[in-house]
Design a protein around this motif. Sequence first.
Motif, PDB file in Angstrom:
ATOM      1  N   LEU B 134     -78.437   1.263  33.998  1.00 55.09           N
ATOM      2  CA  LEU B 134     -77.797   2.581  34.026  1.00 55.09           C
ATOM      3  C   LEU B 134     -76.791   2.673  35.170  1.00 55.09           C
ATOM      4  O   LEU B 134     -75.680   3.185  35.000  1.00 55.09           O
ATOM      5  CB  LEU B 134     -78.859   3.681  34.172  1.00 55.09           C
ATOM      6  CG  LEU B 134     -79.817   3.852  32.990  1.00 55.09           C
ATOM      7  CD1 LEU B 134     -80.901   4.868  33.336  1.00 55.09           C
ATOM      8  CD2 LEU B 134     -79.081   4.296  31.737  1.00 55.09           C
ATOM      9  N   LEU B 135     -77.174   2.143  36.334  1.00 54.39           N
ATOM     10  CA  LEU B 135     -76.276   2.195  37.490  1.00 54.39           C
ATOM     11  C   LEU B 135     -75.016   1.377  37.248  1.00 54.39           C
ATOM     12  O   LEU B 135     -73.905   1.828  37.524  1.00 54.39           O
ATOM     13  CB  LEU B 135     -76.985   1.675  38.744  1.00 54.39           C
ATOM     14  CG  LEU B 135     -78.007   2.607  39.392  1.00 54.39           C
ATOM     15  CD1 LEU B 135     -78.788   1.871  40.470  1.00 54.39           C
ATOM     16  CD2 LEU B 135     -77.321   3.830  39.984  1.00 54.39           C
ATOM     17  N   THR B 136     -75.211   0.173  36.713  1.00 53.47           N
ATOM     18  CA  THR B 136     -74.042  -0.703  36.536  1.00 53.47           C
ATOM     19  C   THR B 136     -73.136  -0.226  35.399  1.00 53.47           C
ATOM     20  O   THR B 136     -71.976  -0.606  35.326  1.00 53.47           O
ATOM     21  CB  THR B 136     -74.470  -2.175  36.353  1.00 53.47           C
ATOM     22  OG1 THR B 136     -73.367  -3.017  36.697  1.00 53.47           O
ATOM     23  CG2 THR B 136     -74.906  -2.470  34.933  1.00 53.47           C
ATOM     24  N   LEU B 137     -73.683   0.634  34.533  1.00 51.35           N
ATOM     25  CA  LEU B 137     -72.828   1.220  33.496  1.00 51.35           C
ATOM     26  C   LEU B 137     -72.125   2.478  34.011  1.00 51.35           C
ATOM     27  O   LEU B 137     -71.332   3.086  33.304  1.00 51.35           O
ATOM     28  CB  LEU B 137     -73.650   1.540  32.244  1.00 51.35           C
ATOM     29  CG  LEU B 137     -74.128   0.318  31.444  1.00 51.35           C
ATOM     30  CD1 LEU B 137     -75.022   0.746  30.281  1.00 51.35           C
ATOM     31  CD2 LEU B 137     -72.971  -0.512  30.920  1.00 51.35           C
ATOM     32  N   GLY B 138     -72.458   2.867  35.234  1.00 52.70           N
ATOM     33  CA  GLY B 138     -71.723   3.970  35.863  1.00 52.70           C
ATOM     34  C   GLY B 138     -72.481   5.278  35.941  1.00 52.70           C
ATOM     35  O   GLY B 138     -71.919   6.287  36.363  1.00 52.70           O
ATOM     36  N   ALA B 139     -73.770   5.286  35.558  1.00 54.38           N
ATOM     37  CA  ALA B 139     -74.530   6.543  35.624  1.00 54.38           C
ATOM     38  C   ALA B 139     -74.893   6.839  37.066  1.00 54.38           C
ATOM     39  O   ALA B 139     -75.155   5.930  37.844  1.00 54.38           O
ATOM     40  CB  ALA B 139     -75.787   6.435  34.780  1.00 54.38           C
TER      41      ALA B 139
END
Lengths: 227, 231
Positions: B134-139
């Motif tokens: 989720l973080l690496t997808l920008g969330a």
Amino acid sequence: MMRQAQKNGTAPLYEIRDLVCAYGDEPVLHIDRLDISSDGPTAFVGHNGSGKSTLLKALAFLLKPAAGTIRFLGEPTEEREGELRREVTLLLQEPYLLRRSVFENVAYGLRARGATDRLVERVAEALQMVGLPPDFGKREWFRLSGGESRRVALASRLALRTKVLLLDEPTANVDEENALLMARVIGEAREKWGTVSLIASHDIQWLDGVCGRRILMRRGKIESISA
Amino acid sequence: MSYLSEGFIQGLGLIFTMNEEVWTAVITTLKLSFLSMAVTLALGIPGGFILGYFSFPGRRILRIMVDTLLSIPTVVVGLFVYAFISNRGPLGGYSLLFSIPGMAIGQTILALPIVVALTASAVESVDDRLRLTLLTLGARGKRLALSTLWESRHQILLAAVTAYGRVTAEVGVSMMIGGNIKWHTRTITTAITLETGKGEFSTGIALGVLLLGLSFVLNWSLAALRRRTAS
């Protein structure tokens, strides 16, 4: 000055100084000095436990360094991790797919960035790059094979068109066709959007066809760098 | 053993002839469980998520308290709620005793720890890769939290079903707070208790079959929903 360097394209992609990364109290990565240029793909090679995956997580701004600094395009990165994660994305060694359809998986990052213009087209383009037809988007996450899951996970990163694509063991447990596809996609992303790929891999033969620059790691340190 | 089979046949007869007494208990059970589950889920899912997702001082002790409340006896809950809502209690002016809202308060106290504890466990046990993905997808921020909750939805659904099972099967709270008043606060379980005590096995069996049927319909619906939301 830094912004000027970035504008002129002279600043390295990453500048690492005295970097220490730790899990709990145990340091697992210690890099005194390393510059990574944006000239082309770079590979990190080394045995298991050499710190490749940890370094990729630090470069993806997913792991806060215990000490030292990472500069990105000439700029400091402390306290800017959330913003910088929009420029960099990581494909994990064992990618995790969200419990949603393929389309929703690929669209997730675009929605998170507010990039919803031409969403359907961008998802279709990313799927096409990994060799999947647009109607594959309707497929449910639990109906995918291992190879398809990996392609979807890669497509969800490609759709973001980030400056940096970090790939952790991209050819682990994949067949030859998928390995070739991965190499082709790295080149295509570079051509289309200037995306720089940084790859941690054991697969020396595959890397020969993909990366010029190799960084050999051992026990959490840089052992050698070869062009 | 013939009285059992006779009771079963008579019980089925009461169901299919739409016996008013039996069906009133069913409707009361449905109203009560709907009310108590609505409040339980509205409070329990956010509460469980906060407990499982965030780190804050006192979190561990709060978790132990919630886990302890998982096994609280229904009659103890009944006793405390009775003390609060009876005429002499602090909430005596609201006329909650012997009413469905009063019973719902007791059932909510029973079900809430289940939803909170199981939701917290579901959030705590999500795959480590989910957060990184989720973080690496920008969330970030709210999207990161809500996406984590959404990815745990199947376990949360299971928490809701478990809590529903506790609510529909309990007797203590319904009996003590509701008073088992015919046509008013008599539920399936309190009716079974009463009818069995009177030796009216057929009515007891009819209600037991309906209670099982209710559980089956609920679980089947949730399984279907789970299949749909799995995509």
